[in-house]
Design a protein around this motif. Structure first.
Motif, PDB file in Angstrom:
ATOM      1  N   HIS A 134     -15.531  48.822  87.427  1.00 41.37           N
ATOM      2  CA  HIS A 134     -16.560  50.203  86.951  1.00 41.37           C
ATOM      3  C   HIS A 134     -16.587  50.833  87.512  1.00 41.37           C
ATOM      4  O   HIS A 134     -16.148  51.520  88.269  1.00 41.37           O
ATOM      5  N   PHE A 135     -16.802  51.662  85.929  1.00 44.28           N
ATOM      6  CA  PHE A 135     -16.563  52.704  85.369  1.00 44.28           C
ATOM      7  C   PHE A 135     -17.722  53.215  85.069  1.00 44.28           C
ATOM      8  O   PHE A 135     -18.186  54.595  84.386  1.00 44.28           O
ATOM      9  N   GLY A 136     -18.580  53.105  85.036  1.00 41.13           N
ATOM     10  CA  GLY A 136     -20.134  53.006  84.375  1.00 41.13           C
ATOM     11  C   GLY A 136     -20.586  54.380  84.787  1.00 41.13           C
ATOM     12  O   GLY A 136     -20.828  54.871  85.937  1.00 41.13           O
ATOM     13  N   ASN A 137     -21.823  55.274  84.014  1.00 42.78           N
ATOM     14  CA  ASN A 137     -22.868  55.830  84.168  1.00 42.78           C
ATOM     15  C   ASN A 137     -21.626  57.478  84.323  1.00 42.78           C
ATOM     16  O   ASN A 137     -21.667  57.729  85.399  1.00 42.78           O
ATOM     17  N   ASN A 138     -20.365  57.197  83.968  1.00 43.01           N
ATOM     18  CA  ASN A 138     -19.581  59.486  83.707  1.00 43.01           C
ATOM     19  C   ASN A 138     -19.413  59.049  83.064  1.00 43.01           C
ATOM     20  O   ASN A 138     -19.709  58.815  82.152  1.00 43.01           O
ATOM     21  N   PRO A 139     -19.552  61.132  83.596  1.00 41.10           N
ATOM     22  CA  PRO A 139     -19.647  60.757  81.632  1.00 41.10           C
ATOM     23  C   PRO A 139     -17.685  61.792  80.947  1.00 41.10           C
ATOM     24  O   PRO A 139     -16.971  62.540  81.103  1.00 41.10           O
ATOM     25  N   LEU A 140     -18.106  60.689  79.991  1.00 45.97           N
ATOM     26  CA  LEU A 140     -15.983  60.566  79.472  1.00 45.97           C
ATOM     27  C   LEU A 140     -16.704  60.408  78.283  1.00 45.97           C
ATOM     28  O   LEU A 140     -17.702  60.020  77.879  1.00 45.97           O
TER      29      LEU A 140
END
Length: 388
Positions: free
Chosen positions: A183-189
């Motif tokens: 779960h990597f959601g809602n990161n500034p990627l």
């Protein structure tokens, strides 16, 4: 109010405060003791004073904890680090949830330093912990030691391109052999890391569920993702909610959803055109998709959604039928195996009985020979006096 009255009020306030703290400590200690192996005090409005009580309990606790949940409280780095001094001795932990507190990279870095203690850890959830690239890269170096890790949840942090690229190298080298949920959601990627990530994801051998929601994705990223999904037979569920997914992105992705079973596309920019095109793809190609989440998109034609859901339902029924046939085949194989085991057991029993009969026959022959020898001996004894 004179000075004496003011001092009395302060003493009274201090006394009442200490009584409240002591009552809170007693209540929390009872809560912790009642947890047994599963220490779960999530969403209990705990603060750093409560964290001290938890730290004391962790030092004194003789039970081998397997679960540690403190999520959704008001614990800061100070309280969390106090708990870590006791938590490191509970090396049988399988689940750790610390997210949605006021823990920042300082507290996370403290956890990273003792993370090698948790060899049996299966779930690590650190959502909204203000984790930056430097801290996440430190965590990446520690993750390969957690051989049993199955779920890694780091949504809502400050992980950017450098952090994801570092993690992608772990993925490409298959350093997390049991990881199934990411779960990597809602990161500034951005595409600078998302493109290499999906390139590395082509080598994925374990991850079945991937959350990349609330991350802006351009068409370059979507193209790389499509190439990945075209060949990836392991991934079953993908979350792309609130990623800016448009009709143009859908046109790239639709034909490549060969093996994926669940796709979330809520709160995006899809229109009737994209749904009509996907229905055509479903009718022409054999896809495994059984669920498509389309809430909060600009879709107006209700009939299109009904037609789409009918086709997805058809896929679901086909999947269930296939699983049933496979299960029946497995049952038949199991029955055959059991019958073979029974037959082998019978053969072994027969062989054992034959061996017993052989032994009995041999013993009987030996007994008969002994009887004959005894009789012959007696006859010789009787003949000797007559000859004299």
């Amino acid at each position: 109010m004179d000075q004496n009255e003011k001092e009395i009020d302060e003493e009274q306030f201090k006394k009442e405060f200490e009584e409240k703290v002591e009552k809170r400590k007693i209540w929390l200690m009872e809560e912790l003791k009642s947890c047994g192996k599963f220490l779960d005090v999530s969403a209990k409005k705990l603060d750093d004073l409560d964290a001290l009580t938890i730290a004391l309990y962790l030092h004194e606790c003789q039970t081998e904890l397997t679960l540690f949940h403190i999520a959704a409280n008001s614990i800061t780095d100070r309280g969390f680090i106090d708990m870590l001094t006791g938590l490191q001795w509970h090396d049988k932990l399988k689940e750790i949830y610390i997210g949605n507190n006021q823990i920042s990279e300082i507290g996370v870095q403290g956890f990273v330093e003792i993370s090698s203690s948790f060899k049996q850890l299966k779930i690590l959830s650190m959502s909204a912990c203000s984790i930056d690239d430097t801290t996440f890269i430190s965590l990446c170096y520690a993750l390969p030691e957690l051989k049993n890790l199955q779920q890694l949840q780091v949504p809502g942090n400050n992980i950017s391109d450098f952090g994801l690229i570092c993690f992608s190298s772990l993925l490409a080298a298959n350093c997390l052999p049991n990881l199934t949920v990411l779960h990597f959601g809602n990161n500034p990627l951005t595409s600078k890391s998302l493109v290499p990530f999906f390139q590395a994801f082509k080598k994925n051998k374990t991850i079945k569920i991937l959350y990349m929601n609330d991350i802006g994705m351009d068409l370059q990223t979507i193209r790389q993702m499509a190439q990945c999904l075209k060949k990836n037979k392991i991934l079953e569920e993908l979350n792309l909610g609130n990623t800016g997914f448009s009709d143009s992105a859908a046109q790239i992705l639709w034909p490549n959803l060969k093996y994926l079973r669940t796709l979330h596309l809520w709160n995006n920019h899809l229109t009737d055109k994209a749904i009509f095109e996907f229905i055509n793809v479903l009718e022409r190609q054999e896809l495994s998709l059984t669920y498509l989440g389309l809430q909060d998109n600009a879709i107006e034609e209700v009939d299109l959604i009904e037609d789409l859901n009918a086709l997805l339902k058809q896929n679901e029924l086909i999947e269930q039928l296939t699983e049933q046939i496979e299960n029946n085949g497995k049952e038949e194989n199991e029955k055959k195996s059991i019958q073979e085991m029974v037959d082998n057991t019978k053969l072994e029993e027969i062989e054992e009985k034959l061996e017993e009969l052989d032994k009995l026959s041999t013993q009987q022959v030996m007994d008969e020979e002994e009887e004959v020898n005894e009789l012959q001996g007696k006859l010789k004894t009787k003949k000797q006096p007559q000859e004299e």
